[in-house]
Design an enzyme around this catalytic site. Structure first.
Site, short mmCIF file in Angstrom:
data_model
loop_
_atom_site.label_atom_id
_atom_site.label_comp_id
_atom_site.label_asym_id
_atom_site.label_seq_id
_atom_site.Cartn_x
_atom_site.Cartn_y
_atom_site.Cartn_z
N ASP A 145 -6.14 -2.62 11.36
CA ASP A 145 -5.08 -1.18 11.66
C ASP A 145 -4.98 -1.36 13.51
OD1 ASP A 145 -2.72 -0.19 10.93
OD2 ASP A 145 -3.92 1.38 9.41
N CYS A 171 0.67 -1.00 -0.53
CA CYS A 171 -0.11 0.12 0.15
C CYS A 171 1.15 1.56 -0.10
CB CYS A 171 -0.97 -0.37 1.20
SG CYS A 171 -2.13 0.95 1.10
#
Length: 233
Positions: A142, A14
């Site tokens: 996350d 990412c």
């Protein structure tokens, strides 16, 4: 509910901003490429730039567009512009807002769960969260940090529930050194497990957010494959 013993861990790289980094992720064997469409992020790119970078992807590699509390029409327009992309909602979006921004089923999406650091992580009800966002393709885990991710912080994976009826994507502070541990801890706690890395494969030094290190990407993928192999040995 547990992942099959030989299930392959999917990998997302990412926060890409450069052609060379997209090519490095492809060469290393990534399954998905993430582009940050959150203007306040140091890794931010426009939808136009994401479309340029995504045009380099071969078949069967998925572009993922990260949004934070973005208006639904802009999300839909961006997803339409980056062909084959899925959304990753990383802010305070409700289930209803996620559905609206995904075009009422037109596009697929993942929903980020921001897990508190330290012992506070035990208080996060991931089972309920996954149920609330049951229309999401996956729940991305996350660490709860300022700036909505990309902070290089890992939450305590061992505090997550033993069984979650969802596809999970482990993120937050992953590196080539610790991703294998994360896979071994969480692999059997969900339908399938994927991993997502950003800061852990970036070039060392200040001012390099969004600039990836091809060697670290290769090391990360190799570490994931080694963890997978440990389940079949």
């Amino acid at each position: 509910m547990s992942a099959p013993a030989l299930s392959r861990t999917r990998i997302k790289i990412c926060g890409l901003t450069r052609e060379a980094d997209v090519d490095a992720a492809i060469e290393a064997g990534a399954d998905a490429i993430g582009f940050v469409l959150y203007p306040k992020s140091p890794r931010a790119v426009t939808a136009e730039r994401a479309a340029e970078l995504a045009s380099r992807l071969p078949p069967f590699i998925t572009p993922v567009l990260l949004f934070v509390n973005e208006d639904a029409p802009k999300v839909i327009a961006s997803l339409a512009q980056v062909k084959g992309s899925i959304a990753q909602f990383h802010g305070e979006e409700t289930p209803q807002q996620c559905e609206e921004a995904a075009g009422g089923g037109r596009f697929r999406y993942m929903r980020a769960a921001r897990i508190p650091l330290g012992d506070a992580g035990a208080g996060f009800d991931l089972v309920k969260y996954a149920s609330d966002y049951s229309h999401a393709q996956a729940i991305l885990l996350d660490a709860h940090v300022e700036g909505y991710g990309g902070g290089g912080k890992a939450f305590d994976w061992s505090l997550l529930p033993p069984a979650v009826d969802a596809h999970l994507v482990l993120s937050g502070g992953l590196t080539p050194a610790n991703v294998g541990d994360g896979i071994r801890i969480l692999r059997t706690r969900c339908k399938t497990l994927s991993v997502d890395v950003s800061s852990g494969v970036e070039i060392d030094g200040p001012g390099n957010k969004g600039l990836k290190d091809a060697g670290k990407i290769r090391q990360f993928v190799a570490a994931v494959r080694a963890a997978d192999a440990s389940f079949s040995s």
